[in-house]
Design a protein around this motif. Sequence first.
Motif: not given
Length: 356
Positions: A312-323
Amino acid sequence: MTSSASFDTLETLQADIAELFDRLPTLKNRQLIQQALATIVRLAESEIERLDWKILSSALADMELGFQLFYDYRHVRKVTIFGSARLSPATPEYQMALEFARAVCQLGFMVMTGGGGGIMQAGHEGAGRENSFGLNIQLPFEQQANPFIEGDPKLIHFKYFFTRKLFLLKESDAVALFPGGFGTQDEAFECMTLSQTGKFGPVPVVLIDHPGGDYWRSWSKYIDQQLVQKGLVSPEDPSLYTVTDNLEVACNAITNFYRVYHSSRYVGEQLVIRLSADLSDAAVEKLNANFSDILVKGQIAKSQALPPENQDETVELPRLVLHFNQRDLGRLYQMIAVINQMGTSSFEEKAHPERK
């Protein structure tokens, strides 16, 4: 008897298909291409009407136009403007739409409309031809392209309303609705329905009137009295949109939505929220304390790109993950608003906030 011209067409098609099969193992999206071809093969072997084939063929042609047009602009954020085709340049609604389009283009966004007159023309007049897309519809009456987009290569003509609307929403990073008739009401409620069910967005949706106008405020009262108070929609669902008659408020509703929030997608059962600025551990703890009600299990957690996102082109961005429970979209929009107030770097410091 089949004509020689048809034989030539068939022979060309056979050669194109043979070449595609030869290249298929090396193509980036080979699995999806294979699925699409398999669907066509299954349909060819089934009993469906000629009209069904005409619909399929024309819809694919519409989508080909849209995919090819927008590919080169995939990194630029765009605002779709909906509104009446009947409003003249002398009306305050037209002038408000013109000023809004001019303002969002100064912020770095491009503008999409249905390509016709009225509010659509105002959008293109304000944005200028270089910042405009026109997605017109082929009708036997009325819907001619306005002079501000006519002849531009970013003007395309769709056969079907549903394929046209697909691209007006798929390619948009914000939706602005101005007063209009049945068509505008249809577009407003479809935006709400798709947002409420998670089939569109999250993106900011702004309902804009001229200063002192009450078109959308009356509409919003109806939503509250007839839908919210009667339990037909969730109390949080009005968080899916902003109602205003102020140009600055309208623009801020869009730019602030992308202050920290960048985009999102599902990876398996997890919602991945990409951020353009990192959040502190304390901020994530606050999110968990205030939004645990929208989780199926576990907690909201900071993350880097998950393995399926490696290309993905956003691979360097930080993330939040949630269910995420995929039900309380109004609450999700509320959480995005909170996230946008939490970032460790300011929106103003970004060189190109409109870039995807």
